[in-house]
Motif scaffolding. Structure first.
Motif, PDB file in Angstrom:
ATOM      1  N   GLY A  71      44.309  39.421  39.696  1.00 41.13           N
ATOM      2  CA  GLY A  71      43.843  38.594  38.577  1.00 41.13           C
ATOM      3  C   GLY A  71      42.335  38.674  38.385  1.00 41.13           C
ATOM      4  O   GLY A  71      41.845  38.751  37.256  1.00 41.13           O
ATOM      5  N   SER A  72      41.595  38.675  39.484  1.00 41.35           N
ATOM      6  CA  SER A  72      40.131  38.732  39.369  1.00 41.35           C
ATOM      7  C   SER A  72      39.701  40.027  38.690  1.00 41.35           C
ATOM      8  O   SER A  72      38.816  40.023  37.824  1.00 41.35           O
ATOM      9  CB  SER A  72      39.483  38.650  40.750  1.00 41.35           C
ATOM     10  OG  SER A  72      39.826  37.449  41.392  1.00 41.35           O
ATOM     11  N   ASP A 176      42.661  33.874  30.584  1.00 39.56           N
ATOM     12  CA  ASP A 176      43.107  34.007  31.968  1.00 39.56           C
ATOM     13  C   ASP A 176      44.381  33.168  32.076  1.00 39.56           C
ATOM     14  O   ASP A 176      44.327  31.946  32.106  1.00 39.56           O
ATOM     15  CB  ASP A 176      42.002  33.486  32.893  1.00 39.56           C
ATOM     16  CG  ASP A 176      42.429  33.424  34.366  1.00 39.56           C
ATOM     17  OD1 ASP A 176      43.651  33.435  34.631  1.00 39.56           O
ATOM     18  OD2 ASP A 176      41.550  33.346  35.231  1.00 39.56           O
ATOM     19  N   GLN A 179      47.657  31.275  35.926  1.00 38.87           N
ATOM     20  CA  GLN A 179      48.460  30.130  36.365  1.00 38.87           C
ATOM     21  C   GLN A 179      49.694  29.884  35.501  1.00 38.87           C
ATOM     22  O   GLN A 179      50.564  29.111  35.884  1.00 38.87           O
ATOM     23  CB  GLN A 179      47.603  28.855  36.395  1.00 38.87           C
ATOM     24  CG  GLN A 179      46.609  28.809  37.544  1.00 38.87           C
ATOM     25  CD  GLN A 179      47.277  28.656  38.911  1.00 38.87           C
ATOM     26  OE1 GLN A 179      48.356  28.089  39.051  1.00 38.87           O
ATOM     27  NE2 GLN A 179      46.630  29.178  39.932  1.00 38.87           N
ATOM     28  N   SER A 199      48.450  37.729  37.479  1.00 44.98           N
ATOM     29  CA  SER A 199      48.379  38.158  38.874  1.00 44.98           C
ATOM     30  C   SER A 199      49.712  37.913  39.561  1.00 44.98           C
ATOM     31  O   SER A 199      50.246  36.806  39.523  1.00 44.98           O
ATOM     32  CB  SER A 199      47.264  37.387  39.583  1.00 44.98           C
ATOM     33  OG  SER A 199      47.258  37.702  40.956  1.00 44.98           O
ATOM     34  N   HIS A 201      50.773  37.639  42.690  1.00 42.44           N
ATOM     35  CA  HIS A 201      51.000  36.743  43.845  1.00 42.44           C
ATOM     36  C   HIS A 201      51.063  35.274  43.454  1.00 42.44           C
ATOM     37  O   HIS A 201      51.338  34.418  44.284  1.00 42.44           O
ATOM     38  CB  HIS A 201      49.970  36.995  44.955  1.00 42.44           C
ATOM     39  CG  HIS A 201      48.599  36.429  44.725  1.00 42.44           C
ATOM     40  ND1 HIS A 201      48.184  35.250  45.295  1.00 42.44           N
ATOM     41  CD2 HIS A 201      47.555  36.885  44.001  1.00 42.44           C
ATOM     42  CE1 HIS A 201      46.915  35.019  44.936  1.00 42.44           C
ATOM     43  NE2 HIS A 201      46.517  35.986  44.154  1.00 42.44           N
ATOM     44  N   LYS A 202      50.820  34.982  42.180  1.00 45.37           N
ATOM     45  CA  LYS A 202      50.971  33.599  41.715  1.00 45.37           C
ATOM     46  C   LYS A 202      52.392  33.340  41.212  1.00 45.37           C
ATOM     47  O   LYS A 202      52.746  32.214  40.921  1.00 45.37           O
ATOM     48  CB  LYS A 202      49.954  33.283  40.611  1.00 45.37           C
ATOM     49  CG  LYS A 202      48.486  33.483  41.013  1.00 45.37           C
ATOM     50  CD  LYS A 202      48.032  32.463  42.043  1.00 45.37           C
ATOM     51  CE  LYS A 202      46.612  32.686  42.548  1.00 45.37           C
ATOM     52  NZ  LYS A 202      45.547  32.248  41.679  1.00 45.37           N
TER      53      LYS A 202
HETATM   54  C1  LIG Z   1      44.340  32.983  41.438  1.00 50.25           C
HETATM   55  C2  LIG Z   1      43.598  32.983  40.152  1.00 50.25           C
HETATM   56  C3  LIG Z   1      42.774  34.061  39.792  1.00 50.25           C
HETATM   57  C4  LIG Z   1      42.493  35.214  40.718  1.00 50.25           C
HETATM   58  O1  LIG Z   1      43.603  36.050  40.894  1.00 50.25           O
HETATM   59  P1  LIG Z   1      43.619  37.050  42.162  1.00 50.25           P
HETATM   60  O2  LIG Z   1      44.850  37.857  41.963  1.00 50.25           O
HETATM   61  O3  LIG Z   1      43.706  36.175  43.370  1.00 50.25           O
HETATM   62  O4  LIG Z   1      42.379  37.852  42.105  1.00 50.25           O
HETATM   63  C5  LIG Z   1      42.153  34.025  38.560  1.00 50.25           C
HETATM   64  N1  LIG Z   1      42.339  33.010  37.721  1.00 50.25           N
HETATM   65  C6  LIG Z   1      43.129  31.957  38.024  1.00 50.25           C
HETATM   66  C7  LIG Z   1      43.305  30.861  37.042  1.00 50.25           C
HETATM   67  C8  LIG Z   1      43.776  31.906  39.254  1.00 50.25           C
HETATM   68  O5  LIG Z   1      44.544  30.860  39.547  1.00 50.25           O
END
Ligand SMILES: *Cc1c(COP(=O)(O)O)cnc(C)c1O
Length: 385
Positions: A71-72, A176, A179, A199, A201-202
């Motif tokens: 996600g980053s 973004d 979530q 992302s 893993h969320k």
């Molecule tokens: C977890 C998260 C990220 C980062 O994602 P990663 O895959 O851990 O780099 C970015 N934005 C939000 C809102 C997140 O919850």
């Protein structure tokens, strides 16, 4: 009682079916997707299938999905990539003060490179008013980036309305959605998105893999140069197993949404209602426009870190502020941006539920948290004043 994991906003366990789906790509289809022989073609085929699945769930086209290392990276690619590409057009970027650090710190870094940024504040429910965005747009605004669901206090931002304003003004819009993808229905076309980050893993997929949706016609510079992978937008040999895992996890989350999300919402409301009965407690985030799994409260006269350590001793994994800020004494930038005082923001607790959270777990948490809060308050000099 076993340990209880209530930090699904930080990460989620990988679903067994997702691991199963990934294994062949480690063992048999291990080829480099760029190679011409059969191993390569098999890997390329698996990659194509994963891209098609991902695009289908999001309502996107095949070529509009760029796989990233999480996600980053997706946030960085969207923001830096379009900022550089459009720097001859203007240098102004609009975002909110409650973004994840992957957005906030990226925009702040661009400020050191000659760009200018407006960080919009939010109201006491953590909501951004689309009118604020409209008012902030300048002649030289090139990008608006506002998150969909807030990872700390759970408020869901009016991104569709903001996207409408951006389109009307001819400014690119990125969200973004790390979530919300996997828990809310997402259709990038219906929502009017130019770019959207997610992302794996969320949503019960592997860590270190994500994606950026980029609408056809939106041009951006790469962050990583090298090979021609991802249509020249992200060099490097694709992590085919991880990408397969992302697509599988996304598809499964999409299929089970109608069954799982109402139950998580019900448990969340039960938890929230129970915690609210503790005296001197504030609920953070919007009551209705809220992530289905998010509970965030502040207990006055309590220090978040000691609360977490005590809950950990009782077998409960929770969070206070964001993971990146824990360990420092600064309270969460999100709660401060909502107008909370340092003192009250210090006593924040975030509990985020998952697809395997049970009623028993919620009840156990509702037994333990008030007890721990009472104990800590008894020891607090502030509480007795
Ligand atoms: C977890 C998260 C990220 C980062 O994602 P990663 O895959 O851990 O780099 C970015 N934005 C939000 C809102 C997140 O919850």
């Amino acid at each position: 009682m076993d340990r209880i994991y209530m930090d699904h906003a930080a990460t989620t366990p990988v679903r067994p079916e997702v691991i199963e789906a990934m294994l062949p790509a480690y063992k048999e289809t291990f080829g480099n997707a760029s190679s011409v022989y059969s191993w390569g073609r098999e890997a390329q085929k698996a990659l194509d299938d994963a891209r098609a699945k991902t695009a289908a769930v999001l309502g996107a086209e095949f070529n509009e999905i760029i796989f990233t290392g999480g996600g980053s990276e997706a946030d960085n690619l969207a923001i830096k990539g379009t900022a550089w590409k459009n720097r001859h057009k203007g240098k102004h970027i609009i975002t909110s003060a409650v973004e994840h650090h992957a957005v906030l710190d990226t925009v702040k870094w661009l400020e050191t490179q000659g760009f200018e940024a407006t960080f919009l504040s939010v109201d006491e429910d953590g909501m951004l008013d689309p009118q604020q965005v409209r008012d902030a747009i300048r002649e030289d605004t090139i990008l608006i980036t506002v998150m969909h669901g807030n990872n700390e206090m759970g408020s869901i931002m009016p991104v569709e309305e903001i996207a409408d304003i951006a389109r009307e003004k001819g400014v690119l819009f990125h969200t973004d959605a790390v979530q919300t993808v996997g828990s809310l229905p997402i259709d990038v076309k219906e929502m009017g998105m130019d770019m959207l980050s997610l992302s794996a893993h969320k949503f019960y997929g592997p860590k270190g893999v994500g994606a950026l949706y980029v609408r056809k016609g939106v041009r951006l510079d790469s962050l990583i140069h090298g090979g021609a992978q991802e249509r020249n937008r992200r060099a490097g040999t694709e992590d085919v197993p991880a990408i397969i895992g992302l697509a599988e996890a996304l598809e499964r989350a999409d299929e089970e949404r109608d069954k799982v999300i109402p139950e998580i919402t019900r448990l969340r409301d039960r938890l929230l209602k129970g915690l609210e009965t503790i005296p001197e407690t504030r609920v953070n985030g919007h009551r209705k426009k809220r992530l289905p799994n998010n509970v965030n409260v502040c207990f006055r006269y309590i220090e978040g870190e000691s609360l977490l350590l005590n809950l950990d001793m009782m077998g409960i994994a929770a969070s206070s502020g964001s993971a990146c800020t824990s360990g420092s004494l600064e309270p969460s930038h999100v709660l401060l941006a909502m107008g909370l005082s340092h003192e009250i923001a210090h006593g924040s607790l975030r509990l985020t539920l998952g697809r395997e959270t049970t009623e028993n777990e919620v009840d156990y948490v509702l037994e333990q948290v008030p007890a721990v809060v009472n104990r800590l308050r008894e020891m607090s000099p502030l509480y007795h004043q």
